[in-house]
Design a protein around this motif. Structure first.
Motif, short mmCIF file in Angstrom:
data_model
loop_
_atom_site.label_atom_id
_atom_site.label_comp_id
_atom_site.label_asym_id
_atom_site.label_seq_id
_atom_site.Cartn_x
_atom_site.Cartn_y
_atom_site.Cartn_z
N PHE A 124 -7.73 -23.10 -16.52
CA PHE A 124 -8.56 -21.97 -16.06
C PHE A 124 -8.52 -21.95 -14.53
N VAL A 125 -8.08 -20.81 -13.97
CA VAL A 125 -8.09 -20.61 -12.52
C VAL A 125 -9.15 -19.54 -12.22
N CYS A 126 -10.15 -19.91 -11.46
CA CYS A 126 -11.26 -18.97 -11.24
C CYS A 126 -11.62 -18.92 -9.76
N SER A 127 -12.16 -17.80 -9.36
CA SER A 127 -12.70 -17.69 -8.02
C SER A 127 -14.00 -18.49 -7.94
N TYR A 128 -14.38 -18.86 -6.74
CA TYR A 128 -15.63 -19.60 -6.56
C TYR A 128 -16.83 -18.83 -7.09
N HIS A 129 -16.70 -17.48 -7.20
CA HIS A 129 -17.84 -16.66 -7.61
C HIS A 129 -17.72 -16.11 -9.02
N THR A 130 -16.84 -16.67 -9.84
CA THR A 130 -16.69 -16.21 -11.22
C THR A 130 -17.99 -16.42 -12.00
N VAL A 131 -18.25 -15.55 -12.96
CA VAL A 131 -19.51 -15.62 -13.71
C VAL A 131 -19.70 -17.02 -14.29
N ILE B 63 -9.13 -28.11 -18.10
CA ILE B 63 -8.97 -28.25 -16.65
C ILE B 63 -9.26 -26.91 -15.98
N MET B 64 -10.01 -26.95 -14.89
CA MET B 64 -10.35 -25.73 -14.17
C MET B 64 -10.06 -25.91 -12.68
N LEU B 65 -9.35 -24.94 -12.10
CA LEU B 65 -9.05 -24.93 -10.67
C LEU B 65 -9.80 -23.77 -10.04
N ASN C 126 -17.22 -26.54 -9.81
CA ASN C 126 -16.00 -26.26 -9.04
C ASN C 126 -15.51 -27.57 -8.40
N ARG C 127 -14.76 -28.34 -9.16
CA ARG C 127 -14.44 -29.71 -8.72
C ARG C 127 -12.98 -29.88 -8.31
N LEU C 128 -12.09 -29.06 -8.85
CA LEU C 128 -10.67 -29.20 -8.54
C LEU C 128 -10.18 -27.96 -7.80
N PRO C 129 -9.82 -28.08 -6.53
CA PRO C 129 -9.34 -26.89 -5.78
C PRO C 129 -7.94 -26.49 -6.25
N ALA C 130 -7.71 -25.19 -6.26
CA ALA C 130 -6.42 -24.66 -6.72
C ALA C 130 -5.26 -25.08 -5.83
N LYS C 131 -5.56 -25.53 -4.61
CA LYS C 131 -4.48 -25.94 -3.69
C LYS C 131 -3.67 -27.10 -4.26
N LEU C 132 -4.21 -27.78 -5.29
CA LEU C 132 -3.47 -28.86 -5.94
C LEU C 132 -2.13 -28.38 -6.50
N MET C 133 -2.05 -27.10 -6.83
CA MET C 133 -0.83 -26.57 -7.46
C MET C 133 0.05 -25.81 -6.47
#
Length: 837
Positions: A274-281, A291-293, A188-195
């Motif tokens: 890919f946008v995922c919650s911190y707790h995604t499988v 890229i994953m947010l 989990n390296r890129l926070p979604a707040k970037l967008m």
């Protein structure tokens, strides 16, 4: 004849019978279940210790005529365990009339469909949900469901309990969510707040998995450049088949089941984000090559690495996608495939999904919602909850300037969501360049290369803290165990002071991590805080209480420590991926441990083939083979669950319920659904049954008889249902021969029909045959006083006074003072005295 025989209601539960073991039960609820074994022996065989575990709440559908409830009453009940039985209303009424529910007990209750939820509250169900100690069990009568009333009740109870379980787990901050959070921390390296606000004023289409997605996909293809496309991960298979790659794909679920239904997303190109919650499988997170947010906090404790990030909105991934559409700045949000209800045939998801491939869903409850088209459609409890949460969310977003549109006529009507057909939508004239927007935002990121070093340091800091807590807990456990005398009094107050000091360290030096440790031992801590028994703690229990408390600390600390250790290993492997001279053996070992075979795609891209020895080249090839094996496997747990919802055995119960309540349209839908099931030959018998029901409701008795006769010709498990309907049609249309023949066959299948067969024989003046039928029934059910009275009356009509007297004497022997028997005996004595008219 129609005034005398009512096949729909008479003998619905069957007579109250007693077997050789002294068990009394309604014959039609259990039939021959207790013939060879007494109830107690059968329950021990079927359930074993399932119902005798401490500190559990058992929700049991059916009581087996009260026998299962009374079986529990006869046993020592386990500490802290409660039992809530649920019965259909008419069964519950009969059980109470015949006093079959035994003595009252504060830990055992029996309720009807309307009151069981209130009883859940009385039994402090929340406490049990918090410790994952609520289970649903079907009694034998509910498993067999001979009366077609338990099936829907069982489906409903299972759905409601599933919703409660999800809700209470979420309230606790479930271990699973925190475990996934720690596991995903290295990735989990890129926070979604970037967008945030990156697409102000633009239009986004959110694609979900409802059946209406099929109609929306051609429109999406046609207007692909005019709107940004969000997709939930579960529809990746369908999108790939249609040649559509979304701009953003979303997943939030922490369960392995989520990987089963979403794994095809790993086939999207690097253009998809890919946008995922911190707790995604983690098997989705760790194998994503683009890229994953991430949403939410990176760590479950306070940390400088926890940025002020955007949060996912529950309870569903659609809620999350909708919230991100707003946070990313979109002013128009188009919902496609967000149905939250089923098609009339019972399909729950779009073509190509596991659910659609498994066939229509037959275990539907009577729950329905209004659609955008103005008609009602079936839905489930979880969808009904999602409709409410989506409505609240849409109302809030619309007040903030967002326009939210659903394009499906068959979708559930939702507050603040406008229905608008696809051909009336207005889209942006200019195409949206998602890649350019993304590149601009990612350019703001700096120092990403040192990120893994920071994560490693953060995990090591947590590891040190949690190890200290585990050590303190173990020490406290030893002190507490030695502190009491045998009678429970404290031996050494010095030891008590030592425990107080340890407690202060938990709360001061390790405050933040102690709270986290408690979340992993939460189920044990809840037992301490809210014991389920109202009894006072004994001296020995007081000593044990302290031990359980520190054991809970130790348990939580060890669980948390294992997760942190595993995350540190994962960071070490990720560091090797950044190295110019990687340790391929370490990388391979970690990927196998995590079942993240897809990371080989990243390795191929970064290292090519130049650094690989023959040994590692073969290992990479094996990783790719296993990865493709996982991606192409359709025989998953999720598919098995989907097929269970489409089990043909449920059709009989659903069709019977719909016929009973004269639901003509729903029966037609069920018939249409059968036509789409993969096992058509097996579906024939159910098709004939439904065709017969439909013909009856449409007043076409000849067509109904034809359908039922085809069912009789097939034989099998629906023979009794077909013959019962044939008999009913014969009675209702005064077709004596048809009714008698059907009842003759029925009485051979199920002796409960013998009194009905006797009655029709009597009406056709075949008195000797009627007497024989009544006698055969009474021989099998010697406690059925009502039928005994009917036989006595028939003897009287035929002036066979000795037979009538014998029958009445038998009745009075069972029930001295039985007024109808005494009155009939007096009447027959008078007739015998006066002789024939």
């Amino acid at each position: 004849m129609t005034e005398t025989i009512d096949l729909a209601d008479e003998q619905a539960l069957g007579p109250l019978v007693a077997n050789a073991f002294g068990d009394r039960y309604f014959f039609n609820l259990n039939r021959h279940a207790f013939d060879k074994l007494g109830a107690a022996a059968l329950f021990e065989t079927k359930f074993g210790d399932l119902l005798f575990r401490e500190n559990e709440l058992n929700i049991i559908v059916g009581t087996d005529s009260g026998l299962l409830l009374r079986y529990l009453l006869s046993k020592p009940l386990p500490k802290g365990t409660r039992y809530l039985f649920i019965e259909p209303d008419r069964v519950l009424q009969a059980l109470r009339i015949h006093d079959l529910l035994g003595e009252a007990n504060e830990r055992i209750a029996c309720a009807g469909p309307e009151e069981w939820l209130r009883m859940l509250q009385k039994f402090k169900a929340a406490d049990y949900f918090y410790i994952d100690a609520v289970k649903s069990v079907n009694a034998l009568c509910a498993q067999d469901d001979f009366i077609d009333e338990y099936a829907e009740l069982s489906w409903h109870v299972a759905e409601v309990l599933s919703q409660f379980n999800w809700r209470y787990s979420a309230e606790l901050g479930s271990e699973a969510f925190i475990a996934r959070q720690i596991a995903n921390a290295p990735d989990n390296r890129l926070p979604a707040k970037l967008m945030a606000k990156a697409f102000s004023g633009k239009t986004v289409a959110i694609l979900a998995g409802g059946p209406s997605l099929d109609q929306a996909l051609p429109w999406v293809i046609q207007h692909r450049q005019q709107c940004v496309v969000f997709a939930v991960s579960r529809i990746s298979r369908q999108l790939l088949a249609a040649g559509i790659e979304p701009d953003f794909v979303f997943s939030v679920d922490p369960t392995d089941l989520s990987f089963d239904i979403s794994k095809e997303m790993l086939n999207f190109s690097e253009k998809t984000v890919f946008v995922c919650s911190y707790h995604t499988v983690p098997t989705l997170v760790s194998q994503w090559a683009g890229i994953m947010l991430y949403l939410g906090a990176r760590f479950p404790w306070q940390s400088d690495l926890n940025s002020n990030n955007l949060s996912s909105a529950g309870p569903t991934v659609t809620n999350t996608a909708l919230n991100m559409a707003y946070e990313f700045g979109f002013s128009q949000i188009i919902l496609c495939g967000v149905d939250l209800c089923f098609t009339r045939e019972g399909f729950t998801h779009a073509r190509g999904s596991d659910e659609q491939l498994a066939g229509p869903r037959f275990n539907l409850t009577s729950l329905q919602v209004e659609t955008n088209g103005g008609y009602l459609a079936p839905t489930s409890c979880d969808f009904a909850q999602a409709i409410q949460s989506l409505g609240r969310q849409a109302h809030l977003l619309s007040r903030n300037g967002c326009r939210i549109v659903n394009v499906a006529e068959g979708a559930a009507k939702i507050e603040a969501v406008e229905y608008r057909p696809l051909d009336l939508l207005q889209l942006d004239a200019e195409p949206v360049d998602v890649g350019a927007v993304l590149a601009e935002r990612l350019a703001l990121i700096s120092d990403l290369n040192r990120d893994l070093d920071k994560v490693h340091a953060e995990l090591k800091r947590a590891q040190h803290q949690v190890r200290a807590i585990a050590k303190l807990a173990a020490n406290a456990r030893q002190i507490n165990d030695a502190m009491y005398q045998s009678e429970g009094t404290v031996v050494s107050f010095k030891d008590k002071k030592s425990l107080d000091q340890i407690e202060k360290k938990f709360k001061r030096e390790h405050r933040q991590y102690s709270r986290l440790v408690k979340k992993f031992g939460i189920r044990s801590f809840i037992k301490l805080a809210k014991p389920f028994d109202d009894e006072e703690w004994s001296a020995e229990e007081a000593r044990q209480l302290g031990n359980v408390y520190y054991d809970a600390y130790a348990e939580g600390a060890n669980k948390l420590l294992n997760l942190i250790d595993a995350a540190i290993d994962r960071v070490s492997a990720r560091r090797q991926e950044q190295s110019e001279h990687p340790d391929f053996a370490l990388m391979l070992e970690q990927a196998k441990k995590d079942r993240s075979y897809g990371r080989v795609k990243l390795w191929r891209r970064k290292f090519g083939g130049g650094l690989l020895s023959a040994e590692f080249a073969d290992a990479f090839a094996e990783m790719e083979r296993r990865y493709m094996e996982v991606l192409t496997d359709r025989n998953t747990k999720h598919m098995a669950r989907a097929k269970s919802h489409s089990n043909l055995a449920a059709v009989k119960h659903r069709a019977g319920l719909l016929f009973k309540h004269r639901k003509l349209a729903e029966l037609q839908d069920l018939l249409a659904a059968l036509g789409k099931h993969e096992r058509q030959q097996e579906a024939d018998c159910y098709r004939f049954l439904i065709e017969g029901y439909l013909a009856e409701l449409q007043d076409r008795p000849e067509d109904a008889l034809d359908a039922y006769q085809r069912l009789v010709d097939l034989g099998g498990g629906l023979l009794e249902e077909a013959l019962a309907r044939i008999a009913a049609i014969g009675v209702n249309h005064e077709d004596d021969q048809t009714a008698r023949l059907a009842l003759e066959c029925l009485s051979q299948l199920n002796p409960v029909y013998l009194p009905l067969y006797a009655e029709i024989q009597r009406l056709q003046h075949d008195v000797v045959a009627a007497i024989d039928s009544y006698a055969a029934y009474i021989e099998q059910f010697p406690q059925d006083v009502l039928v005994q009275m009917k036989l006595a009356a028939l003897y009287g009509e035929c002036r066979i006074y000795d037979g009538a007297d014998l029958m009445l004497d038998y009745v009075l022997q069972q029930q001295p003072g039985h007024e109808p028997a005494l009155a009939l005996k007096q009447r027959l004595a008078e007739l015998r005295a006066t002789g024939p008219d």
